[in-house]
Each structure stands twice: as structure tokens, then as C-alpha cells.
Design an enzyme around this catalytic site. Structure first.
Site, mmCIF file in Angstrom:
data_model
loop_
_atom_site.group_PDB
_atom_site.id
_atom_site.type_symbol
_atom_site.label_atom_id
_atom_site.label_comp_id
_atom_site.label_asym_id
_atom_site.label_seq_id
_atom_site.Cartn_x
_atom_site.Cartn_y
_atom_site.Cartn_z
ATOM 1 N N GLN A 70 18.943 53.584 37.563
ATOM 2 C CA GLN A 70 17.791 54.501 37.659
ATOM 3 C C GLN A 70 16.844 54.326 36.475
ATOM 4 O O GLN A 70 15.638 54.533 36.597
ATOM 5 C CB GLN A 70 18.265 55.964 37.704
ATOM 6 N N ASP A 86 22.227 67.683 35.972
ATOM 7 C CA ASP A 86 22.536 68.042 37.364
ATOM 8 C C ASP A 86 23.174 69.411 37.472
ATOM 9 O O ASP A 86 23.135 70.041 38.532
ATOM 10 C CB ASP A 86 23.444 66.989 37.988
HETATM 11 O O1 MRU Z 1 22.597 60.145 41.017
HETATM 12 P P1 MRU Z 1 21.218 60.632 40.697
HETATM 13 O O2 MRU Z 1 20.219 59.540 40.532
HETATM 14 O O3 MRU Z 1 20.760 61.707 41.640
HETATM 15 O O4 MRU Z 1 21.396 61.313 39.276
HETATM 16 C C1 MRU Z 1 20.279 61.886 38.677
HETATM 17 C C2 MRU Z 1 20.533 62.371 37.308
HETATM 18 O O5 MRU Z 1 21.634 62.311 36.798
HETATM 19 C C3 MRU Z 1 19.373 63.019 36.609
HETATM 20 O O6 MRU Z 1 19.430 62.790 35.242
HETATM 21 C C4 MRU Z 1 19.442 64.528 36.873
HETATM 22 O O7 MRU Z 1 19.503 64.779 38.257
HETATM 23 C C5 MRU Z 1 18.296 65.236 36.315
HETATM 24 S S1 MRU Z 1 16.835 64.913 37.245
HETATM 25 C C6 MRU Z 1 15.581 65.873 36.686
#
Ligand code: MRU
Length: 368
Positions: free
Chosen positions: A211, A252
Site C-alpha cells: 500500500q 484500523d
Molecule cells: O489492509 P488495508 O489496506 O485495508 O489496511 C489499511 C491500514 O492499515 C490503514 O493504515 C488504516 O486502515 C488506516 S486508513 C485511514
């Protein structure tokens, strides 16, 4: 620059691209396919709550606040097609909610948004179908708008702590793509830049889903913000060289005691930041705070497929038959978290401050 598809109303996200929007003309949920970025910019128009649930599960859309907004729009879609009585509407809403809720377990924003939409569904169930659809749409759009506003406010608060001239490390993507718009961690960076601070960003690539490399660098580059991608294993080296002044990540789920669940690898970054006396900050809307979860120990950690570790794209990294592990998130203990920036204010868990004060905000505790 990329251009988002035309919608019959202005996007609520406020950027030239968006993670998710609702198209009222057709009842479609429109999502940017984040799996294909940065190579391709493809938007999908999804017509049913089941398709949207698949889109969340398969990570077309990802990021805790963004999946909450997406689930809310899926329930608007449902309301649009329900012309039965109150009981059948609530049954259908409950069934769709359970499917959406089961898609990704760690991000509490998903359950929070579904619970808020379901409360609204109960309030408006007895109205005429067209009226309750309108009410559900208004509620989902409020969730979306409030998330963008929350990002801007936590960004403003976080930016106050960013030193001018700082090199900032971030992990994963907590940007416009992961939220209703503007971003949480990237909101802090954007707000620092808007306040006239000179900053440079190091983006951890964030194995295995990448990401940081694919999404964070893409977003910041489009904004003209100085960004370099490093592999996750390089972070220690740059801390040791004194090249990192500030760390900001999203979350999260934040437990009541300030323990923070975020993308796998965040805990390692926090330990490094602590060892090198570099401030470690977390930016998240209050919908990420789970006051019903006393500590991070109870936070469910999503286990994703072996394939995401064993391959990068089509390329095989680990021979078939060799097991791989893939916890998608880890938990950083509160003692390593210097600040949590929310739209309600800032708490400093490493100094013993708790989230209780913010939970008693004038809008009342957001019990789930
Ligand atoms: O697996 P993902 O890409 O959904 O994980 C996203 C994250 O860990 C982000 O850092 C988190 O959701 C915060 S987004 C504002």
C-alpha cells in the site's frame, strides 16, 4: 493527474480521484480499483450490496474509514430496492449488514458505520419506501462528509506537532484512498504542507500488499509532496542515520487504553521510533476508537491468504507447498504511542493520557 468518472452530483471526497462515491441516478457504488494502482486507474460501478461486499473483501476498496463509508452506501443501495413493509425492510437490512460486517474483521469503522446505518434504518422503517431510501442516503452521505471533515481536523491538529523541515515516515496508506477523502495520516502531512511547513516523506513499501509503494507514493506525488519509497527493512537504517524526525500512521482500531491496531509492520516502526527518540503519532477519526475494547489484546487480527505473501503479482517468491503466514495487522501498545490525533482532540497515551476524555465529547460516547 487522474480523472474520476463523471457523477450526477459532485464527489464528496474533494480530490481529483476518490476511493468510493454513491451515484444516486443509478444506485451504483462507484469504487476505484486500488488493486490495480498505480499501473491502471479503473473505476467499478457496483449495483448490489453483495457486489459491494465482495469489493471490500477483495480489497478493491480498503482502508478502515473508506470501507465504513462503502458499507454505508451498500445499505443505501439496499434501501433503494426495498418496497416492502417495515419488517421486510429491516430483515433485508439486517441480512445485508451481516454479510458486509463479515468482510473484514479488524477495522472497526466497518461495524461502526453498519451499526449507525442500522439504527437509522430502524428509525425510518415505517416510512414510505421512497422516504426511507432518502433518509438512508442522507445518513450515508453524512458519514462520508463527516469523515472528510474529521480528516481535515485531525490533520490540522497533527500538523501542529510536525517540525518545519521534518522528514516524516509513514507506513501503509492512510490517505484519501483509505478514507472518505483527504486522509488521516496523509491528512496530517497535507495539513503541514498547507500550513507552509517544508516536509519530506519516506513511505514504507508495506509488504505484502504494498500500500505504501503503490498508493501512498501515488497520492503524495500527485500533490507535489516530496516522497521517496523505501522497503520496510530500510526503516531501521534511516532511523539510525538520524534521517527520520516524525512518524505518522493511521489505524484500523484503537482500544480504550490507547493500544493501536494498524497494518502489519506498524509495531516494528513504533519500536524503532521509540529506540531513536522519534515521536510516533497515529491519526484516526473517532469512529476508529472502540471504547468497548479494553486493550489491544482482544482486537481480532485478519488473517489473509498465503498467496499474497508467496507472490508479487504473477511472480512466485515462495515455492508451492511452503507455508506462509499473513496476519494483516499488528497492535502497537499505548506506551509507544506519543499522540493520537482525532477530530475531537489529541491524546498522548505514552504520557498516561486516556481516550476517556474524548469519548465524553459533547456529541456523547459512540457506543457500538
Ligand atoms: O489492509 P488495508 O489496506 O485495508 O489496511 C489499511 C491500514 O492499515 C490503514 O493504515 C488504516 O486502515 C488506516 S486508513 C485511514
Amino acid at each position: 493527474m487522474t480523472t474520476a468518472p463523471e457523477l450526477s452530483r459532485a464527489p464528496l471526497s474533494g480530490a481529483p480521484y476518490f476511493a468510493v462515491e454513491y451515484e444516486p441516478e443509478t444506485g451504483e457504488v462507484v469504487m476505484l480499483d486500488q488493486r490495480l494502482l498505480p499501473a491502471e486507474v479503473v473505476y467499478h460501478r457496483l449495483s448490489t450490496p453483495d457486489q459491494v461486499a465482495d469489493g471490500i473483501r477483495d480489497m478493491i476498496v480498503r482502508g478502515a474509514p473508506a470501507i465504513g463509508v462503502t458499507a454505508a452506501y451498500a445499505l443505501v443501495q439496499l434501501a433503494r430496492t426495498q418496497d416492502g413493509d417495515a419488517k421486510s425492510f429491516l430483515l433485508a437490512n439486517g441480512a445485508a449488514s451481516r454479510v458486509l460486517d463479515a468482510t473484514r474483521p479488524t477495522a472497526v469503522n466497518l461495524a461502526w458505520a453498519i451499526a449507525r446505518m442500522s439504527r437509522r434504518a430502524a428509525e425510518v422503517a415505517a416510512l414510505a419506501p421512497v422516504e426511507r431510501y432518502r433518509a438512508m442516503r442522507t445518513e450515508a452521505e453524512a458519514i462520508h462528509r463527516e469523515d472528510v471533515a474529521a480528516c481535515r481536523e485531525m490533520g490540522r491538529l497533527g500538523a501542529l506537532d510536525v517540525p518545519d523541515g521534518a522528514t516524516i515516515l509513514t507506513h501503509c496508506n492512510a490517505g484519501a484512498l483509505a478514507t472518505g477523502g483527504y486522509g488521516s495520516a496523509l491528512g496530517v502531512i497535507r495539513a503541514a504542507v498547507e500550513a507552509g511547513k517544508r516536509v519530506k516523506v519516506l513511505a514504507d513499501e508495506t509488504r505484502p500488499y504494498l500500500q505504501g509503494a503503490r498508493l501512498t507514493a501515488w497520492e503524495l506525488f500527485q500533490d507535489g509532496i516530496d516522497v521517496e519509497v523505501i522497503t520496510d527493512s530500510m526503516a531501521g537504517h534511516f532511523f539510525q542515520k538520524g534521517e527520520i524526525d516524525f512518524v505518522i500512521v493511521g489505524s484500523d482500531r484503537i482500544a480504550r487504553n490507547g493500544d493501536v491496531a494498524n497494518k502489519i509492520g506498524t509495531y516494528g516502526v513504533a519500536v524503532l521510533a521509540h529506540a531513536h527518540d522519534v515521536p510516533f503519532g497515529v491519526a484516526a477519526p473517532f469512529s476508529t476508537v472502540d471504547m468497548a475494547m479494553p486493550t489491544g489484546e482482544g482486537i481480532p487480527i485478519e488473517q489473509r491468504s498465503r498467496e499474497e505473501v508467496a507472490r508479487v503479482g504473477d511472480r512466485l517468491l515462495v515455492a508451492d507447498g511452503i507455508p506462509c503466514r499473513h496476519p494483516a495487522f499488528d497492535v502497537t501498545p499505548a506506551r509507544l504511542v506519543d499522540a493520537i490525533y482525532t477530530e475531537r482532540g489529541v491524546v498522548r497515551p505514552a504520557q498516561g493520557e486516556t481516550l476517556e476524555l474524548l469519548a465524553a465529547d459533547a456529541r456523547g460516547p459512540r457506543a457500538r
